[in-house]
Design an enzyme around this catalytic site. Structure first.
Site, PDB file in Angstrom:
ATOM      1  N   ASP A 127       0.857  -1.188   0.000  1.00 45.82           N
ATOM      2  CA  ASP A 127       0.000   0.000   0.000  1.00 45.82           C
ATOM      3  C   ASP A 127       0.891   1.235   0.000  1.00 45.82           C
ATOM      4  O   ASP A 127       1.402   1.648   1.041  1.00 45.82           O
ATOM      5  CB  ASP A 127      -0.924   0.014   1.215  1.00 45.82           C
ATOM      6  CG  ASP A 127      -1.820   1.244   1.212  1.00 45.82           C
ATOM      7  OD1 ASP A 127      -2.614   1.393   0.276  1.00 45.82           O
ATOM      8  OD2 ASP A 127      -1.704   2.075   2.136  1.00 45.82           O
ATOM      9  N   GLU A 129       2.067   5.167  -0.286  1.00 46.79           N
ATOM     10  CA  GLU A 129       1.560   6.470   0.137  1.00 46.79           C
ATOM     11  C   GLU A 129       2.324   7.558  -0.604  1.00 46.79           C
ATOM     12  O   GLU A 129       3.535   7.446  -0.820  1.00 46.79           O
ATOM     13  CB  GLU A 129       1.717   6.658   1.651  1.00 46.79           C
ATOM     14  CG  GLU A 129       0.867   5.721   2.497  1.00 46.79           C
ATOM     15  CD  GLU A 129      -0.620   6.007   2.387  1.00 46.79           C
ATOM     16  OE1 GLU A 129      -0.985   7.154   2.044  1.00 46.79           O
ATOM     17  OE2 GLU A 129      -1.420   5.091   2.639  1.00 46.79           O
ATOM     18  N   ASP A 233      -1.512   1.834  -7.447  1.00 44.37           N
ATOM     19  CA  ASP A 233      -0.191   1.493  -6.915  1.00 44.37           C
ATOM     20  C   ASP A 233       0.748   0.928  -7.979  1.00 44.37           C
ATOM     21  O   ASP A 233       1.827   1.474  -8.222  1.00 44.37           O
ATOM     22  CB  ASP A 233      -0.327   0.477  -5.768  1.00 44.37           C
ATOM     23  CG  ASP A 233      -0.927   1.087  -4.520  1.00 44.37           C
ATOM     24  OD1 ASP A 233      -0.177   1.405  -3.598  1.00 44.37           O
ATOM     25  OD2 ASP A 233      -2.157   1.257  -4.481  1.00 44.37           O
ATOM     26  N   HIS A 290      -4.145   5.837   6.299  1.00 45.88           N
ATOM     27  CA  HIS A 290      -3.223   6.578   5.440  1.00 45.88           C
ATOM     28  C   HIS A 290      -1.797   6.612   5.975  1.00 45.88           C
ATOM     29  O   HIS A 290      -0.950   7.322   5.423  1.00 45.88           O
ATOM     30  CB  HIS A 290      -3.719   7.999   5.146  1.00 45.88           C
ATOM     31  CG  HIS A 290      -4.989   8.016   4.342  1.00 45.88           C
ATOM     32  ND1 HIS A 290      -5.160   7.246   3.211  1.00 45.88           N
ATOM     33  CD2 HIS A 290      -6.155   8.693   4.521  1.00 45.88           C
ATOM     34  CE1 HIS A 290      -6.369   7.451   2.723  1.00 45.88           C
ATOM     35  NE2 HIS A 290      -7.002   8.309   3.497  1.00 45.88           N
ATOM     36  N   ASP A 295      -2.086   0.714   7.137  1.00 42.26           N
ATOM     37  CA  ASP A 295      -3.047   0.338   6.099  1.00 42.26           C
ATOM     38  C   ASP A 295      -2.720  -1.041   5.531  1.00 42.26           C
ATOM     39  O   ASP A 295      -3.620  -1.841   5.256  1.00 42.26           O
ATOM     40  CB  ASP A 295      -3.053   1.374   4.973  1.00 42.26           C
ATOM     41  CG  ASP A 295      -3.917   2.587   5.299  1.00 42.26           C
ATOM     42  OD1 ASP A 295      -4.607   2.557   6.338  1.00 42.26           O
ATOM     43  OD2 ASP A 295      -3.897   3.559   4.524  1.00 42.26           O
TER      44      ASP A 295
END
Length: 342
Positions: A127, A129, A233, A290, A295
């Protein structure tokens, strides 16, 4: 370590769905933690920043973990996740911060028997960011047979094409409110260096051989994707960041699993993000939404639940190495609202 028999993931799979008329109860997790609100992490000067080193093996981390007498949830030490914690001999630090990433990913043994066999040995939950450039790169390695966490890789990433002033403003807006801007500044590394360390980590687990330049072996990426089109992603952001950083797109980013598409086809209902899936499955949020490492753990908990319910994780998208065009393998998939069928 027990492995599943490897079956080529490029085969054509049939699709099926299950529908539920009421919310699903959640007897799945061994702990019954209630919702944990977002937290602020104090990263004061008692930390130091030694030279970069890989994080210790997960088994070693578990052996050195000092558990609190209470079962309260604690935030991860974000220096530890990057191999830079210098407070492992400080009882007060160990009491305040979690140093065992697997603690939030426990599964009841009786539930494991309900799952179906998978076509890969491992699933990598990622995940990312960061919108302008990638700021955080967390990956969890999940054993597809035992559903347990094997290991994790976590790095904060320092942008290379932005001014220092822009970076500071960017980080303050992204991480300042949750109190992790200090640890980001202490530990962030350029994306190119992060990828070199990530490839060493993949090789350490015999998931990829750099000399052969091949795709992943015995594993597949399982991702919760950032925007509602469902492929941010690995379809969009990784190629963009590779171009910015002046590196070739690695071959192991050529196919992936969009967890939202598998969710849609398995349960027969739509969930447009991690929070929607967790709400529908009645899985409480742990940590800070987040923050990439938190996450990723929450996505892994959704993944574990789906596997226990009997879902088969199938590759949902492939990128052509020549044209870079992405082919979506599921006819029934989450789409951008403007592209949905009427």
């Amino acid at each position: 370590m027990a492995y599943l028999t490897r079956i080529p993931v490029g085969r054509i799979f049939g699709f099926w769905s299950r529908s539920f008329s009421s919310p699903i109860k959640n007897p799945f997790f061994s702990s019954t933690l209630s919702h944990v609100p977002s937290y602020k992490i104090s990263t004061t000067a008692h930390y130091s920043s030694p030279s970069p080193s890989p994080p210790p093996p997960l088994s070693a981390a578990m052996n050195t973990q000092v558990f609190s007498s209470s079962s309260r949830w604690r935030p991860m030490c974000l220096y530890f996740t990057q191999g830079k914690c210098t407070q492992m001999d400080d009882p007060s630090h160990l009491e305040k911060f979690n140093h065992d990433c697997s603690k939030d990913l426990q599964v009841n043994g009786t539930d494991i028997e309900k799952k179906c066999s998978q076509n890969v040995d491992f699933l990598l939950v990622i995940d990312l960011e960061g919108k302008v450039e990638i700021l955080e790169f967390p990956v969890l390695l999940i054993d597809a047979k035992s559903l347990s966490l094997v290991d994790f890789f976590h790095r904060f990433v320092r942008p290379t094409k932005m001014s220092e002033q822009a970076v500071n403003k960017y980080i303050e807006g992204k991480y300042g409110e949750i109190g992790v801007d200090r640890v980001w500044h202490d530990t962030a590394q350029p994306f190119k260096e992060v990828m070199q360390q990530f490839e060493a980590w993949l090789s350490q687990h015999n998931l990829w051989e750099k000399e052969k330049g091949s795709r992943l072996t015995r594993a597949a990426f399982s991702v919760r994707l950032f925007d509602i089109s469902g492929n941010w992603d690995l379809k969009t952001k990784i190629p963009q960041q590779c171009e910015v950083s002046g590196i070739k797109l690695p071959p192991y980013f050529m196919e992936w699993i969009n967890l939202k598409d598998v969710y849609l086809n398995f349960y027969g209902r739509e969930a447009r993000g991690m929070m929607s899936m967790m709400k529908q499955l009645e899985i409480p949020l742990l940590g800070c939404h987040h923050l990439g490492i938190d996450d990723s753990k929450n996505i892994a908990r959704v993944l574990q639940r789906m596997l226990v319910d009997g879902a088969l994780m199938q590759v949902t998208a492939k990128r052509n190495p020549g044209s870079q065009k992405v082919e979506f393998l599921f006819e029934n998939r989450i789409q951008h609202p403007s592209r949905q069928r009427r």
